[in-house]
Design a protein around this motif. Structure first.
Motif, mmCIF file in Angstrom:
data_model
loop_
_atom_site.group_PDB
_atom_site.id
_atom_site.type_symbol
_atom_site.label_atom_id
_atom_site.label_comp_id
_atom_site.label_asym_id
_atom_site.label_seq_id
_atom_site.Cartn_x
_atom_site.Cartn_y
_atom_site.Cartn_z
ATOM 1 N N MET A 81 0.798 -1.100 -0.059
ATOM 2 C CA MET A 81 0.077 0.108 0.100
ATOM 3 C C MET A 81 0.998 1.136 0.069
ATOM 4 S SD MET A 81 -2.967 0.929 2.892
ATOM 5 C CE MET A 81 -1.779 1.568 4.113
ATOM 6 N N GLN A 82 0.391 2.160 -0.806
ATOM 7 C CA GLN A 82 1.230 3.332 -0.985
ATOM 8 C C GLN A 82 0.225 4.621 -0.716
ATOM 9 O OE1 GLN A 82 2.992 3.176 -4.596
ATOM 10 N NE2 GLN A 82 4.488 2.214 -4.059
ATOM 11 N N LEU A 83 0.590 5.563 0.154
ATOM 12 C CA LEU A 83 -0.141 6.899 0.326
ATOM 13 C C LEU A 83 0.631 7.966 -0.585
ATOM 14 C CD1 LEU A 83 -0.263 6.563 4.029
ATOM 15 C CD2 LEU A 83 -2.166 6.068 2.495
ATOM 16 N N LEU A 84 -0.514 8.463 -1.240
ATOM 17 C CA LEU A 84 -0.251 9.760 -2.206
ATOM 18 C C LEU A 84 -0.992 10.919 -1.958
ATOM 19 C CD1 LEU A 84 -0.479 6.902 -4.240
ATOM 20 C CD2 LEU A 84 1.088 8.157 -5.504
ATOM 21 N N ARG A 85 -0.709 11.978 -2.529
ATOM 22 C CA ARG A 85 -1.380 13.269 -2.734
ATOM 23 C C ARG A 85 -1.376 13.766 -4.244
ATOM 24 N NH1 ARG A 85 0.753 17.423 -0.270
ATOM 25 N NH2 ARG A 85 -1.101 18.549 0.461
ATOM 26 N N LEU A 86 -2.633 13.858 -4.920
ATOM 27 C CA LEU A 86 -2.299 14.280 -6.282
ATOM 28 C C LEU A 86 -3.131 15.644 -6.596
ATOM 29 C CD1 LEU A 86 -3.673 10.645 -7.317
ATOM 30 C CD2 LEU A 86 -1.305 11.530 -7.288
ATOM 31 N N GLY A 87 -2.587 16.284 -7.497
ATOM 32 C CA GLY A 87 -3.384 17.528 -7.901
ATOM 33 C C GLY A 87 -2.508 18.471 -7.949
ATOM 34 N N PRO A 88 -2.961 19.718 -8.426
ATOM 35 C CA PRO A 88 -1.923 21.061 -8.250
ATOM 36 C C PRO A 88 -1.418 21.319 -6.932
ATOM 37 C CG PRO A 88 -4.074 21.494 -9.321
ATOM 38 C CD PRO A 88 -4.055 20.019 -8.737
ATOM 39 N N PRO A 130 7.498 9.670 -4.470
ATOM 40 C CA PRO A 130 6.174 10.004 -4.847
ATOM 41 C C PRO A 130 5.266 9.515 -3.793
ATOM 42 C CG PRO A 130 7.071 7.817 -6.007
ATOM 43 C CD PRO A 130 8.187 8.715 -5.391
ATOM 44 N N CYS A 131 5.579 8.742 -2.890
ATOM 45 C CA CYS A 131 4.662 8.073 -1.925
ATOM 46 C C CYS A 131 5.208 7.786 -0.624
ATOM 47 C CB CYS A 131 3.924 6.730 -2.724
ATOM 48 S SG CYS A 131 5.199 5.580 -2.699
ATOM 49 N N LEU A 132 4.162 7.571 0.400
ATOM 50 C CA LEU A 132 4.638 7.261 1.647
ATOM 51 C C LEU A 132 4.322 5.956 1.882
ATOM 52 C CD1 LEU A 132 5.431 8.037 4.546
ATOM 53 C CD2 LEU A 132 3.087 8.518 5.162
ATOM 54 N N VAL A 133 5.431 5.004 2.039
ATOM 55 C CA VAL A 133 4.980 3.766 2.357
ATOM 56 C C VAL A 133 4.861 3.393 3.683
ATOM 57 C CG1 VAL A 133 5.970 1.370 2.005
ATOM 58 C CG2 VAL A 133 6.049 2.680 0.338
ATOM 59 N N PRO A 134 3.933 2.702 4.366
ATOM 60 C CA PRO A 134 3.951 2.683 5.705
ATOM 61 C C PRO A 134 4.995 1.477 6.338
ATOM 62 C CG PRO A 134 1.681 1.981 4.792
ATOM 63 C CD PRO A 134 2.640 2.212 3.630
ATOM 64 N N ALA A 135 5.384 2.035 7.598
ATOM 65 C CA ALA A 135 6.655 1.269 8.017
ATOM 66 C C ALA A 135 6.774 -0.112 8.298
ATOM 67 C CB ALA A 135 7.018 1.938 9.346
ATOM 68 N N ILE A 140 14.676 4.555 -4.187
ATOM 69 C CA ILE A 140 15.018 3.832 -3.431
ATOM 70 C C ILE A 140 14.069 2.615 -3.459
ATOM 71 C CG2 ILE A 140 15.007 3.453 -0.943
ATOM 72 C CD1 ILE A 140 15.294 6.508 -0.561
ATOM 73 N N ASP A 141 14.731 1.479 -3.173
ATOM 74 C CA ASP A 141 13.928 0.079 -3.453
ATOM 75 C C ASP A 141 12.535 0.320 -2.624
ATOM 76 O OD1 ASP A 141 16.185 -0.897 -4.770
ATOM 77 O OD2 ASP A 141 17.003 -2.141 -3.394
ATOM 78 N N GLY A 142 11.503 -0.197 -3.276
ATOM 79 C CA GLY A 142 10.200 -0.162 -2.785
ATOM 80 C C GLY A 142 9.415 1.029 -2.437
ATOM 81 N N LEU A 143 10.203 2.024 -2.547
ATOM 82 C CA LEU A 143 9.669 3.520 -2.187
ATOM 83 C C LEU A 143 9.545 4.343 -3.256
ATOM 84 C CD1 LEU A 143 11.764 4.635 1.014
ATOM 85 C CD2 LEU A 143 9.684 2.959 0.767
ATOM 86 N N GLY A 144 9.829 3.869 -4.797
ATOM 87 C CA GLY A 144 9.419 4.932 -5.808
ATOM 88 C C GLY A 144 10.485 5.460 -6.320
ATOM 89 N N GLY A 145 10.541 6.355 -7.176
ATOM 90 C CA GLY A 145 11.471 7.315 -7.743
ATOM 91 C C GLY A 145 10.869 8.584 -8.008
#
Length: 284
Positions: free
Chosen positions: A1-8, A186-191, A271-276
């Protein structure tokens, strides 16, 4: 699961990307991904909403990705936390963590433009593991207590201007707090979905050339020790960000002429598993 914030910028909306790659609108759970959301079991509530089928899928193609945490209270940074980085710039291995602060308004999205400051001649790159705090950390005694305060992990780019930082007198603040100097995401990956924060590969390219290629296993002070240590000098609160240092390969450590960043350069990091991330450098 990845948490994101999208938009301007300034109008981002919370979202969650499930393990199957589908992205869902998270506004039924929260209006934004804030420290309050993290402290109020927001990650657990998000998982429950996903499992219950309460969230609607959304189209994300072409939508800007913002920083994955809103309203960061403070950015606490660790310098010289990789032995090879200290050695490449001729610095002594620190006996205790080297601590400095960045202002939260340096934070931008992972693909937003990074601005080379006016009169800059030594703008540099630094890929880092970012640690997002989810519980108040104050006078912690053990590594276990420290890790319990971590909400999740994120890719952080600690952009630096070395002349401002090192040659212009005073502390490091002048070279660390220029506008756009902390792309996040790009995202927050839960600990609890990162098996070992000390076993993550991290890499950075400039104009397609690999410049940094290392692992968080090479940190001098690991994540748990950093959070524990910091809690004795300041209170870490939900939504705060800790940048944990960068490995060797920065421009400062290269032979002359050092390849500092210029407007038009392209920086990519992961970073591995956290995106780019990917940034095109502009001019302030």
């Amino acid at each position: 699961m990845q948490l994101l914030r999208l938009g301007p910028p300034g109008r981002e909306r919370p979202a969650v990307r499930a393990d199957d790659g589908v992205t869902y609108d998270l506004t039924p759970v929260t209006t934004d991904l804030t420290g309050e959301f993290l402290a109020d079991d927001g990650i657990a509530r998000t998982r429950d909403a996903l499992a219950a089928g309460e969230l609607q899928p959304i189209v994300v193609d072409g939508v800007r990705i913002g920083p994955p945490v809103a309203g960061v209270g403070k950015v606490v940074c660790i310098g010289l936390n990789y032995r090879d980085h200290a050695e490449e710039i001729g610095a002594a291995i620190p006996a205790e963590p080297v601590v400095f602060l960045k202002t939260p308004d340096t934070i931008v999205g992972p693909h937003d433009e990074v601005l080379v400051p006016r009169r800059s001649v030594k703008t540099d790159w630094e890929v880092e593991l970012g640690v997002v705090i989810g519980r108040t950390a104050r006078y912690l005694e053990t590594a276990e207590e420290a890790l319990a305060c971590v909400a999740g992990y994120v890719v952080s780019h600690d952009v630096s201007e070395r002349e401002f930082q090192i040659e212009r007198g005073g502390q490091w603040d002048k070279g660390k707090n220029c506008e756009t100097f902390n792309p996040l995401g790009p995202c927050l990956v839960p600990a609890d979905e990162v098996a070992d924060p000390q076993a993550l590969g991290l890499r950075l390219w400039v104009n397609g050339t690999l410049r940094q290629d290392s692992s968080t296993a090479n940190m001098i002070f690991p994540v748990a020790e950093l959070v524990r240590y910091l809690s004795w000098f300041l209170v870490l609160r939900p939504g705060d960000l800790v940048n944990t240092g960068t490995p060797a390969g920065v421009a400062l450590g290269q032979p002359e002429p050092k390849p500092y960043l210029r407007a038009g350069d392209v920086v990519e990091l992961e970073i591995d598993g956290l995106g780019g991330q990917r940034q095109v450098l502009g001019q302030a």
